[in-house]
Design an enzyme around this catalytic site. Structure first.
Site, mmCIF file in Angstrom:
data_model
loop_
_atom_site.group_PDB
_atom_site.id
_atom_site.type_symbol
_atom_site.label_atom_id
_atom_site.label_comp_id
_atom_site.label_asym_id
_atom_site.label_seq_id
_atom_site.Cartn_x
_atom_site.Cartn_y
_atom_site.Cartn_z
ATOM 1 C CE LYS A 66 -1.793 1.667 4.018
ATOM 2 N NZ LYS A 66 -1.461 3.089 4.151
ATOM 3 C CG ASN A 67 2.472 2.729 3.529
ATOM 4 O OD1 ASN A 67 1.285 2.999 3.347
ATOM 5 N ND2 ASN A 67 3.007 2.621 4.739
ATOM 6 C CB CYS A 125 -5.249 10.634 11.303
ATOM 7 S SG CYS A 125 -3.683 9.870 11.574
ATOM 8 N NE ARG A 172 0.264 10.474 9.928
ATOM 9 C CZ ARG A 172 -0.042 9.338 9.317
ATOM 10 N NH1 ARG A 172 -1.179 8.760 9.550
ATOM 11 N NH2 ARG A 172 0.798 8.786 8.472
ATOM 12 N N PRO A 173 1.766 16.874 10.985
ATOM 13 C CG PRO A 173 3.603 17.974 11.897
ATOM 14 C CD PRO A 173 2.693 16.795 12.108
ATOM 15 C CG ASP A 201 2.970 1.690 9.441
ATOM 16 O OD1 ASP A 201 2.557 2.560 10.222
ATOM 17 O OD2 ASP A 201 3.148 1.902 8.223
ATOM 18 N NE ARG A 206 -6.755 4.302 5.671
ATOM 19 C CZ ARG A 206 -5.773 4.550 6.533
ATOM 20 N NH1 ARG A 206 -6.015 4.566 7.812
ATOM 21 N NH2 ARG A 206 -4.560 4.807 6.120
HETATM 22 C C1 UD1 Z 1 4.287 6.992 6.187
HETATM 23 C C2 UD1 Z 1 3.425 5.775 6.045
HETATM 24 C C3 UD1 Z 1 2.865 5.333 7.398
HETATM 25 C C4 UD1 Z 1 4.009 5.155 8.401
HETATM 26 C C5 UD1 Z 1 4.899 6.379 8.432
HETATM 27 C C6 UD1 Z 1 6.134 6.184 9.300
HETATM 28 C C7 UD1 Z 1 2.521 6.048 3.805
HETATM 29 C C8 UD1 Z 1 1.342 6.262 2.961
HETATM 30 N N1 UD1 Z 1 2.342 6.066 5.126
HETATM 31 O O1 UD1 Z 1 3.450 8.034 6.661
HETATM 32 O O2 UD1 Z 1 2.165 4.112 7.216
HETATM 33 O O3 UD1 Z 1 3.455 4.951 9.670
HETATM 34 O O4 UD1 Z 1 5.355 6.711 7.100
HETATM 35 O O5 UD1 Z 1 6.865 5.096 8.878
HETATM 36 O O6 UD1 Z 1 3.609 5.796 3.326
HETATM 37 N N2 UD1 Z 1 6.274 14.850 10.277
HETATM 38 C C9 UD1 Z 1 6.428 16.196 10.521
HETATM 39 N N3 UD1 Z 1 6.330 17.053 9.454
HETATM 40 C C10 UD1 Z 1 6.080 16.626 8.186
HETATM 41 C C11 UD1 Z 1 5.934 15.242 7.961
HETATM 42 C C12 UD1 Z 1 6.037 14.378 9.028
HETATM 43 O O7 UD1 Z 1 6.647 16.628 11.641
HETATM 44 O O8 UD1 Z 1 6.017 17.452 7.270
HETATM 45 C C13 UD1 Z 1 6.351 13.911 11.419
HETATM 46 C C14 UD1 Z 1 5.018 13.178 11.638
HETATM 47 O O9 UD1 Z 1 4.131 13.960 12.422
HETATM 48 C C15 UD1 Z 1 5.452 11.927 12.334
HETATM 49 C C16 UD1 Z 1 6.816 11.641 11.720
HETATM 50 O O10 UD1 Z 1 7.244 12.855 11.112
HETATM 51 O O11 UD1 Z 1 5.588 12.134 13.705
HETATM 52 C C17 UD1 Z 1 6.800 10.538 10.672
HETATM 53 O O12 UD1 Z 1 5.926 10.879 9.626
HETATM 54 P P1 UD1 Z 1 6.193 10.470 8.108
HETATM 55 O O13 UD1 Z 1 7.447 9.688 7.999
HETATM 56 O O14 UD1 Z 1 6.042 11.683 7.271
HETATM 57 O O15 UD1 Z 1 4.973 9.515 7.854
HETATM 58 P P2 UD1 Z 1 3.951 9.539 6.653
HETATM 59 O O16 UD1 Z 1 4.660 9.793 5.367
HETATM 60 O O17 UD1 Z 1 2.789 10.380 6.991
#
Ligand code: UD1
Length: 420
Positions: free
Chosen positions: A22-23, A116, A121-122, A304, A396
Protein backbone atom coordinates in the site's frame (compact mmCIF):
# COMPACT_ATOMS: atom_id res chain seq x y z
CA UNK A 1 -20.90 -0.91 7.80
CA UNK A 2 -19.62 -4.27 8.93
CA UNK A 3 -17.96 -5.97 11.86
CA UNK A 4 -15.62 -8.93 12.16
CA UNK A 5 -16.56 -11.87 14.34
CA UNK A 6 -13.54 -13.88 15.45
CA UNK A 7 -13.41 -17.12 17.45
CA UNK A 8 -10.04 -17.53 19.10
CA UNK A 9 -7.91 -20.52 19.94
CA UNK A 10 -7.20 -21.94 16.49
CA UNK A 11 -3.61 -22.29 15.17
CA UNK A 12 -3.13 -20.85 11.68
CA UNK A 13 -1.68 -23.32 9.16
CA UNK A 14 -0.87 -23.18 5.45
CA UNK A 15 0.31 -20.54 2.97
CA UNK A 16 -0.65 -16.93 2.55
CA UNK A 17 0.17 -14.71 -0.42
CA UNK A 18 1.20 -11.15 0.39
CA UNK A 19 -0.18 -8.31 -1.75
CA UNK A 20 1.65 -5.35 -3.24
CA UNK A 21 2.63 -2.65 -0.76
CA UNK A 22 0.00 0.00 0.00
CA UNK A 23 2.64 2.51 1.02
CA UNK A 24 4.55 1.98 -2.21
CA UNK A 25 1.62 2.04 -4.61
CA UNK A 26 0.08 5.25 -3.23
CA UNK A 27 3.01 7.56 -4.07
CA UNK A 28 3.59 5.62 -7.30
CA UNK A 29 0.03 6.36 -8.44
CA UNK A 30 0.67 10.02 -7.59
CA UNK A 31 3.92 9.92 -9.60
CA UNK A 32 1.92 8.77 -12.64
CA UNK A 33 0.87 12.43 -12.89
CA UNK A 34 4.38 13.23 -14.12
CA UNK A 35 3.70 11.71 -17.54
CA UNK A 36 0.97 12.11 -20.15
CA UNK A 37 1.53 8.54 -21.30
CA UNK A 38 0.03 5.34 -19.99
CA UNK A 39 1.43 3.65 -16.91
CA UNK A 40 0.76 0.03 -15.98
CA UNK A 41 1.18 -1.09 -12.38
CA UNK A 42 1.31 -4.79 -11.53
CA UNK A 43 0.61 -6.08 -8.00
CA UNK A 44 -1.46 -3.00 -7.15
CA UNK A 45 -3.46 -4.04 -4.08
CA UNK A 46 -7.23 -3.52 -4.20
CA UNK A 47 -7.68 -1.38 -1.10
CA UNK A 48 -9.87 1.54 -0.08
CA UNK A 49 -6.84 3.86 0.16
CA UNK A 50 -5.80 2.91 -3.38
CA UNK A 51 -9.34 3.52 -4.64
CA UNK A 52 -9.28 6.97 -3.04
CA UNK A 53 -5.94 7.85 -4.64
CA UNK A 54 -7.34 6.76 -8.03
CA UNK A 55 -10.37 9.00 -7.50
CA UNK A 56 -8.06 11.97 -7.02
CA UNK A 57 -6.21 11.13 -10.26
CA UNK A 58 -9.58 10.94 -12.04
CA UNK A 59 -10.58 14.32 -10.61
CA UNK A 60 -7.48 15.81 -12.26
CA UNK A 61 -8.61 14.36 -15.61
CA UNK A 62 -6.82 11.00 -15.52
CA UNK A 63 -8.20 7.64 -16.65
CA UNK A 64 -7.81 4.69 -14.31
CA UNK A 65 -8.69 1.09 -15.09
CA UNK A 66 -8.28 -1.90 -12.83
CA UNK A 67 -8.09 -5.50 -14.03
CA UNK A 68 -7.40 -7.77 -11.06
CA UNK A 69 -4.17 -6.56 -9.50
CA UNK A 70 -3.23 -4.58 -12.61
CA UNK A 71 -3.85 -0.86 -12.63
CA UNK A 72 -3.63 1.26 -15.80
CA UNK A 73 -3.34 5.02 -15.37
CA UNK A 74 -3.22 7.65 -18.06
CA UNK A 75 -3.28 11.36 -17.41
CA UNK A 76 -3.06 12.66 -20.98
CA UNK A 77 -4.16 16.14 -19.96
CA UNK A 78 -4.59 17.89 -16.63
CA UNK A 79 -8.17 19.17 -16.55
CA UNK A 80 -8.29 20.41 -12.98
CA UNK A 81 -5.68 21.17 -10.36
CA UNK A 82 -8.04 20.92 -7.38
CA UNK A 83 -8.15 17.69 -5.40
CA UNK A 84 -11.67 16.68 -4.22
CA UNK A 85 -12.09 17.75 -0.59
CA UNK A 86 -14.06 14.72 0.59
CA UNK A 87 -11.45 12.26 -0.72
CA UNK A 88 -8.41 14.15 0.58
CA UNK A 89 -10.14 14.34 3.93
CA UNK A 90 -10.14 10.53 4.13
CA UNK A 91 -6.66 9.85 2.78
CA UNK A 92 -3.63 11.53 4.27
CA UNK A 93 -1.47 10.13 1.47
CA UNK A 94 -3.39 12.31 -1.00
CA UNK A 95 -0.81 14.98 -0.13
CA UNK A 96 1.58 13.01 -2.40
CA UNK A 97 -0.06 14.56 -5.45
CA UNK A 98 1.34 17.97 -4.51
CA UNK A 99 4.86 17.35 -5.81
CA UNK A 100 4.09 15.68 -9.14
CA UNK A 101 1.09 17.86 -10.04
CA UNK A 102 3.04 21.01 -9.26
CA UNK A 103 5.85 19.71 -11.47
CA UNK A 104 3.52 18.90 -14.36
CA UNK A 105 0.99 21.71 -14.09
CA UNK A 106 2.58 24.55 -12.11
CA UNK A 107 -0.32 24.69 -9.66
CA UNK A 108 -2.17 22.44 -7.23
CA UNK A 109 -4.98 23.16 -4.77
CA UNK A 110 -5.52 20.67 -1.99
CA UNK A 111 -7.11 20.85 1.43
CA UNK A 112 -4.80 20.24 4.38
CA UNK A 113 -5.15 16.49 5.06
CA UNK A 114 -5.41 17.31 8.76
CA UNK A 115 -4.57 15.11 11.70
CA UNK A 116 -5.66 11.58 12.42
CA UNK A 117 -6.01 9.25 15.35
CA UNK A 118 -2.30 8.42 15.66
CA UNK A 119 -1.01 11.99 15.91
CA UNK A 120 -1.21 15.53 14.58
CA UNK A 121 0.81 14.68 11.46
CA UNK A 122 1.93 18.10 10.19
CA UNK A 123 3.12 18.63 6.60
CA UNK A 124 5.66 21.40 7.27
CA UNK A 125 8.52 19.34 5.80
CA UNK A 126 6.63 18.75 2.54
CA UNK A 127 6.01 22.49 2.27
CA UNK A 128 9.55 23.46 3.22
CA UNK A 129 10.91 21.20 0.49
CA UNK A 130 8.56 22.46 -2.22
CA UNK A 131 9.30 26.07 -1.26
CA UNK A 132 13.03 25.38 -1.51
CA UNK A 133 12.37 24.28 -5.10
CA UNK A 134 10.69 27.61 -5.82
CA UNK A 135 7.01 26.98 -5.04
CA UNK A 136 4.78 29.59 -3.39
CA UNK A 137 2.45 28.06 -0.85
CA UNK A 138 -0.61 29.95 0.39
CA UNK A 139 -3.46 28.96 2.64
CA UNK A 140 -6.80 29.88 1.14
CA UNK A 141 -10.00 28.92 2.97
CA UNK A 142 -8.51 25.72 4.32
CA UNK A 143 -6.91 24.88 0.97
CA UNK A 144 -3.22 24.86 0.26
CA UNK A 145 -2.72 26.73 -2.98
CA UNK A 146 0.69 25.80 -4.32
CA UNK A 147 2.09 27.52 -7.40
CA UNK A 148 5.39 27.51 -9.27
CA UNK A 149 6.14 29.04 -12.67
CA UNK A 150 9.15 26.76 -12.70
CA UNK A 151 10.85 24.55 -10.16
CA UNK A 152 14.60 24.87 -9.70
CA UNK A 153 16.91 22.29 -8.12
CA UNK A 154 18.08 23.04 -4.57
CA UNK A 155 19.85 21.59 -1.56
CA UNK A 156 17.29 20.51 1.05
CA UNK A 157 17.91 19.16 4.53
CA UNK A 158 14.96 17.42 6.20
CA UNK A 159 14.81 18.07 9.96
CA UNK A 160 13.27 14.61 10.31
CA UNK A 161 13.48 11.77 7.76
CA UNK A 162 9.77 11.89 6.89
CA UNK A 163 8.65 9.22 4.43
CA UNK A 164 5.98 11.37 2.80
CA UNK A 165 8.10 14.52 2.58
CA UNK A 166 11.00 12.57 1.02
CA UNK A 167 8.60 11.19 -1.60
CA UNK A 168 6.85 14.48 -2.36
CA UNK A 169 10.08 16.42 -2.76
CA UNK A 170 11.65 13.63 -4.83
CA UNK A 171 8.71 13.73 -7.27
CA UNK A 172 8.73 17.53 -7.60
CA UNK A 173 12.53 17.63 -7.98
CA UNK A 174 12.37 15.08 -10.80
CA UNK A 175 10.95 17.75 -13.09
CA UNK A 176 12.86 20.73 -11.65
CA UNK A 177 15.57 22.53 -13.56
CA UNK A 178 19.00 21.28 -12.44
CA UNK A 179 20.06 19.06 -9.58
CA UNK A 180 18.41 18.67 -6.17
CA UNK A 181 20.16 17.12 -3.20
CA UNK A 182 17.90 16.01 -0.36
CA UNK A 183 19.69 15.19 2.89
CA UNK A 184 18.52 13.24 5.94
CA UNK A 185 15.85 11.50 3.86
CA UNK A 186 13.79 8.46 4.81
CA UNK A 187 15.32 5.14 3.70
CA UNK A 188 12.20 2.93 3.68
CA UNK A 189 11.92 0.29 0.91
CA UNK A 190 8.86 2.16 -0.43
CA UNK A 191 11.10 5.17 -1.17
CA UNK A 192 13.34 2.92 -3.24
CA UNK A 193 10.34 1.53 -5.14
CA UNK A 194 9.11 5.04 -5.92
CA UNK A 195 12.59 6.11 -7.08
CA UNK A 196 12.77 3.06 -9.35
CA UNK A 197 9.38 3.94 -10.80
CA UNK A 198 10.36 7.57 -11.45
CA UNK A 199 13.49 6.32 -13.20
CA UNK A 200 11.40 3.92 -15.31
CA UNK A 201 9.39 6.97 -16.42
CA UNK A 202 12.64 8.59 -17.58
CA UNK A 203 13.62 10.39 -14.36
CA UNK A 204 17.08 10.53 -12.81
CA UNK A 205 16.96 9.72 -9.10
CA UNK A 206 20.06 8.37 -7.37
CA UNK A 207 20.75 7.29 -3.80
CA UNK A 208 17.27 6.13 -2.73
CA UNK A 209 17.68 3.76 0.22
CA UNK A 210 20.53 5.86 1.65
CA UNK A 211 20.22 9.07 3.67
CA UNK A 212 21.04 11.35 0.71
CA UNK A 213 19.06 11.41 -2.52
CA UNK A 214 20.20 13.26 -5.59
CA UNK A 215 17.70 14.11 -8.32
CA UNK A 216 18.58 15.48 -11.71
CA UNK A 217 15.52 17.16 -13.20
CA UNK A 218 14.31 16.03 -16.62
CA UNK A 219 11.74 17.53 -18.98
CA UNK A 220 10.29 14.44 -20.60
CA UNK A 221 8.62 11.56 -18.85
CA UNK A 222 7.19 8.59 -20.72
CA UNK A 223 4.95 5.63 -19.94
CA UNK A 224 6.23 2.57 -18.05
CA UNK A 225 5.25 -0.75 -16.56
CA UNK A 226 6.15 -1.39 -12.93
CA UNK A 227 5.65 -4.16 -10.40
CA UNK A 228 4.97 -2.89 -6.89
CA UNK A 229 7.08 -4.42 -4.08
CA UNK A 230 5.38 -6.79 -1.60
CA UNK A 231 3.80 -5.19 1.47
CA UNK A 232 6.28 -5.70 4.32
CA UNK A 233 3.72 -4.57 6.91
CA UNK A 234 1.09 -7.02 5.71
CA UNK A 235 3.78 -9.74 5.62
CA UNK A 236 4.90 -8.85 9.15
CA UNK A 237 1.30 -8.98 10.32
CA UNK A 238 0.85 -12.56 9.04
CA UNK A 239 4.20 -13.63 10.52
CA UNK A 240 2.95 -12.39 13.88
CA UNK A 241 -0.49 -14.00 13.49
CA UNK A 242 1.27 -17.33 12.90
CA UNK A 243 3.63 -16.79 15.85
CA UNK A 244 0.80 -15.76 18.16
CA UNK A 245 -1.52 -18.67 17.37
CA UNK A 246 1.14 -21.38 17.59
CA UNK A 247 0.82 -21.81 13.83
CA UNK A 248 2.88 -23.11 10.95
CA UNK A 249 2.53 -20.68 8.04
CA UNK A 250 4.48 -19.98 4.88
CA UNK A 251 4.21 -16.28 4.14
CA UNK A 252 4.74 -16.01 0.40
CA UNK A 253 5.87 -13.08 -1.76
CA UNK A 254 8.08 -11.43 0.81
CA UNK A 255 11.40 -9.63 0.56
CA UNK A 256 12.88 -10.83 3.83
CA UNK A 257 15.56 -8.09 3.86
CA UNK A 258 12.67 -5.65 4.43
CA UNK A 259 11.60 -7.56 7.54
CA UNK A 260 14.89 -7.95 9.40
CA UNK A 261 13.95 -5.73 12.39
CA UNK A 262 10.83 -7.83 13.01
CA UNK A 263 12.55 -11.18 12.40
CA UNK A 264 15.28 -10.27 14.90
CA UNK A 265 12.64 -9.59 17.55
CA UNK A 266 10.71 -12.76 16.74
CA UNK A 267 13.91 -14.78 17.13
CA UNK A 268 14.57 -13.06 20.48
CA UNK A 269 11.06 -14.08 21.56
CA UNK A 270 11.89 -17.70 20.74
CA UNK A 271 9.98 -18.16 17.47
CA UNK A 272 11.45 -20.51 14.88
CA UNK A 273 11.32 -19.41 11.24
CA UNK A 274 13.08 -20.17 7.97
CA UNK A 275 13.80 -17.62 5.27
CA UNK A 276 13.33 -19.09 1.81
CA UNK A 277 13.64 -17.68 -1.72
CA UNK A 278 10.17 -16.22 -1.98
CA UNK A 279 8.93 -16.24 1.54
CA UNK A 280 9.31 -17.01 5.21
CA UNK A 281 8.00 -20.04 7.06
CA UNK A 282 7.08 -19.52 10.70
CA UNK A 283 6.83 -22.52 13.01
CA UNK A 284 5.52 -21.53 16.41
CA UNK A 285 4.82 -23.65 19.48
CA UNK A 286 2.52 -20.91 20.78
CA UNK A 287 4.98 -20.16 23.61
CA UNK A 288 7.08 -17.01 23.41
CA UNK A 289 9.13 -14.73 25.64
CA UNK A 290 8.49 -11.06 26.31
CA UNK A 291 10.82 -8.76 24.35
CA UNK A 292 11.15 -4.99 24.16
CA UNK A 293 10.83 -2.92 21.00
CA UNK A 294 11.42 0.72 20.13
CA UNK A 295 9.96 2.07 16.89
CA UNK A 296 12.40 3.93 14.68
CA UNK A 297 12.78 5.08 11.13
CA UNK A 298 13.94 2.39 8.70
CA UNK A 299 15.93 0.21 9.19
CA UNK A 300 14.69 0.35 12.78
CA UNK A 301 11.54 -1.39 14.01
CA UNK A 302 8.61 -0.04 11.94
CA UNK A 303 5.93 1.94 13.75
CA UNK A 304 3.32 0.29 11.52
CA UNK A 305 4.02 -3.07 13.23
CA UNK A 306 4.03 -1.62 16.76
CA UNK A 307 0.33 -2.16 17.53
CA UNK A 308 0.23 -5.77 16.39
CA UNK A 309 3.54 -6.57 18.11
CA UNK A 310 2.26 -5.02 21.34
CA UNK A 311 -0.92 -7.10 21.07
CA UNK A 312 1.25 -10.21 20.65
CA UNK A 313 3.23 -9.37 23.80
CA UNK A 314 0.05 -9.38 25.93
CA UNK A 315 0.37 -13.19 26.03
CA UNK A 316 4.16 -13.45 26.23
CA UNK A 317 6.00 -14.93 29.20
CA UNK A 318 7.23 -11.93 31.17
CA UNK A 319 7.12 -8.17 30.91
CA UNK A 320 7.91 -6.13 27.81
CA UNK A 321 8.31 -2.45 27.06
CA UNK A 322 7.19 -0.93 23.78
CA UNK A 323 8.52 2.55 23.01
CA UNK A 324 6.83 4.56 20.24
CA UNK A 325 9.12 7.30 18.95
CA UNK A 326 7.53 8.15 15.58
CA UNK A 327 3.93 9.13 16.39
CA UNK A 328 2.83 10.81 19.61
CA UNK A 329 -0.54 9.11 20.02
CA UNK A 330 -0.15 5.60 18.76
CA UNK A 331 -1.38 3.63 21.78
CA UNK A 332 -5.12 3.83 21.12
CA UNK A 333 -5.23 0.02 20.81
CA UNK A 334 -4.17 -0.35 24.45
CA UNK A 335 -7.61 0.44 25.91
CA UNK A 336 -9.22 -2.01 23.51
CA UNK A 337 -6.74 -4.78 24.41
CA UNK A 338 -7.50 -4.22 28.10
CA UNK A 339 -11.12 -5.16 27.37
CA UNK A 340 -9.77 -8.61 26.47
CA UNK A 341 -7.96 -8.89 29.79
CA UNK A 342 -4.56 -7.57 28.74
CA UNK A 343 -2.44 -5.91 31.42
CA UNK A 344 -0.81 -2.79 29.96
CA UNK A 345 0.31 0.51 31.48
CA UNK A 346 1.08 3.53 29.31
CA UNK A 347 3.56 6.15 30.50
CA UNK A 348 4.07 8.82 27.86
CA UNK A 349 5.57 7.14 24.82
CA UNK A 350 6.17 3.84 26.66
CA UNK A 351 3.77 0.95 27.07
CA UNK A 352 4.61 -1.64 29.70
CA UNK A 353 2.97 -4.97 29.06
CA UNK A 354 2.72 -7.75 31.61
CA UNK A 355 2.16 -10.94 29.63
CA UNK A 356 -0.79 -13.08 30.77
CA UNK A 357 -1.54 -16.75 30.13
CA UNK A 358 -4.90 -15.99 28.54
CA UNK A 359 -7.02 -13.28 26.90
CA UNK A 360 -10.81 -13.37 26.64
CA UNK A 361 -13.01 -12.55 23.65
CA UNK A 362 -14.67 -9.10 23.84
CA UNK A 363 -16.26 -6.41 21.70
CA UNK A 364 -13.51 -4.05 20.57
CA UNK A 365 -12.95 -1.27 18.03
CA UNK A 366 -10.22 -0.82 15.45
CA UNK A 367 -9.25 2.79 16.13
CA UNK A 368 -6.95 2.95 13.10
CA UNK A 369 -5.61 0.65 10.41
CA UNK A 370 -2.77 -1.01 12.32
CA UNK A 371 -4.73 -1.06 15.57
CA UNK A 372 -7.26 -3.11 13.58
CA UNK A 373 -4.66 -5.76 12.80
CA UNK A 374 -3.76 -5.79 16.50
CA UNK A 375 -7.41 -6.49 17.40
CA UNK A 376 -7.52 -9.40 14.97
CA UNK A 377 -4.33 -10.90 16.41
CA UNK A 378 -5.60 -10.54 19.99
CA UNK A 379 -8.98 -12.01 19.06
CA UNK A 380 -7.32 -15.03 17.42
CA UNK A 381 -5.25 -15.64 20.60
CA UNK A 382 -8.20 -15.09 22.96
CA UNK A 383 -10.57 -17.65 24.43
CA UNK A 384 -14.10 -17.22 23.10
CA UNK A 385 -15.64 -14.88 20.56
CA UNK A 386 -14.72 -11.27 19.81
CA UNK A 387 -16.51 -8.71 17.70
CA UNK A 388 -14.33 -6.09 16.01
CA UNK A 389 -15.87 -2.79 14.93
CA UNK A 390 -14.30 -0.01 12.86
CA UNK A 391 -13.55 -2.50 10.06
CA UNK A 392 -13.37 0.35 7.49
CA UNK A 393 -9.93 1.15 8.92
CA UNK A 394 -8.72 -2.41 8.34
CA UNK A 395 -10.00 -2.36 4.75
CA UNK A 396 -7.77 0.65 4.06
CA UNK A 397 -4.67 -1.51 4.23
CA UNK A 398 -5.27 -5.29 4.32
CA UNK A 399 -6.42 -6.87 1.08
CA UNK A 400 -8.90 -9.77 1.47
CA UNK A 401 -8.01 -10.21 5.11
CA UNK A 402 -11.01 -12.36 6.00
CA UNK A 403 -10.43 -14.73 3.06
CA UNK A 404 -6.69 -14.97 3.78
CA UNK A 405 -7.14 -15.79 7.48
CA UNK A 406 -10.00 -18.21 6.71
CA UNK A 407 -7.76 -20.05 4.22
CA UNK A 408 -5.25 -20.50 7.06
CA UNK A 409 -7.96 -22.09 9.20
CA UNK A 410 -8.75 -19.04 11.34
CA UNK A 411 -12.34 -18.54 12.44
CA UNK A 412 -13.25 -15.08 11.22
CA UNK A 413 -16.25 -13.70 9.38
CA UNK A 414 -17.58 -10.34 8.28
CA UNK A 415 -21.14 -9.49 9.20
CA UNK A 416 -23.20 -6.40 8.48
CA UNK A 417 -23.86 -3.94 11.29
CA UNK A 418 -27.30 -2.36 11.25
CA UNK A 419 -27.05 1.42 10.65
CA UNK A 420 -28.29 3.49 13.58
C1 UD1 B 1 4.29 6.99 6.19
C2 UD1 B 1 3.42 5.78 6.04
C3 UD1 B 1 2.86 5.33 7.40
C4 UD1 B 1 4.01 5.15 8.40
C5 UD1 B 1 4.90 6.38 8.43
C6 UD1 B 1 6.13 6.18 9.30
C7 UD1 B 1 2.52 6.05 3.80
C8 UD1 B 1 1.34 6.26 2.96
N1 UD1 B 1 2.34 6.07 5.13
O1 UD1 B 1 3.45 8.03 6.66
O2 UD1 B 1 2.16 4.11 7.22
O3 UD1 B 1 3.45 4.95 9.67
O4 UD1 B 1 5.36 6.71 7.10
O5 UD1 B 1 6.86 5.10 8.88
O6 UD1 B 1 3.61 5.80 3.33
N2 UD1 B 1 6.27 14.85 10.28
C9 UD1 B 1 6.43 16.20 10.52
N3 UD1 B 1 6.33 17.05 9.45
C10 UD1 B 1 6.08 16.63 8.19
C11 UD1 B 1 5.93 15.24 7.96
C12 UD1 B 1 6.04 14.38 9.03
O7 UD1 B 1 6.65 16.63 11.64
O8 UD1 B 1 6.02 17.45 7.27
C13 UD1 B 1 6.35 13.91 11.42
C14 UD1 B 1 5.02 13.18 11.64
O9 UD1 B 1 4.13 13.96 12.42
C15 UD1 B 1 5.45 11.93 12.33
C16 UD1 B 1 6.82 11.64 11.72
O10 UD1 B 1 7.24 12.86 11.11
O11 UD1 B 1 5.59 12.13 13.70
C17 UD1 B 1 6.80 10.54 10.67
O12 UD1 B 1 5.93 10.88 9.63
P1 UD1 B 1 6.19 10.47 8.11
O13 UD1 B 1 7.45 9.69 8.00
O14 UD1 B 1 6.04 11.68 7.27
O15 UD1 B 1 4.97 9.52 7.85
P2 UD1 B 1 3.95 9.54 6.65
O16 UD1 B 1 4.66 9.79 5.37
O17 UD1 B 1 2.79 10.38 6.99
Amino acid sequence: MSKLVVSGGKSLEGRVMISGAKNAVLPIIAASLLTGERVRLDEAPDLIDVEHMCRIIQAFGGKVERCGTQLDIEVAEIQSCEAPYEVVDQLRASIFVMGPLLARNGRVRINHPGGCAIGSRPINLHIKGLEALGAQVEMDQGFLDVKAKRLVGARIFLDFPSVGATENIMMAASAAQGVTTIENVAMEPEIVDLANFINELGGKVRGAGTSVIQVEGVTNFHGARHTVIPDRIEAGSYLLLAAATGGDVFVENVISAHLQPLLAKMAEAGIAFREEDDGIRVMSSGKFRAVDIKTQVHPGFPTDLQAIFLAWMTRAAGMSVVVETIFENRFMHVDELRRMGAEIRVEGRNAIIQGKPRLFGANVTATDLRAGAAMILAALMAEGVSEIYGVQHIDRGYENIVAKITALGGKISRLPVAAE
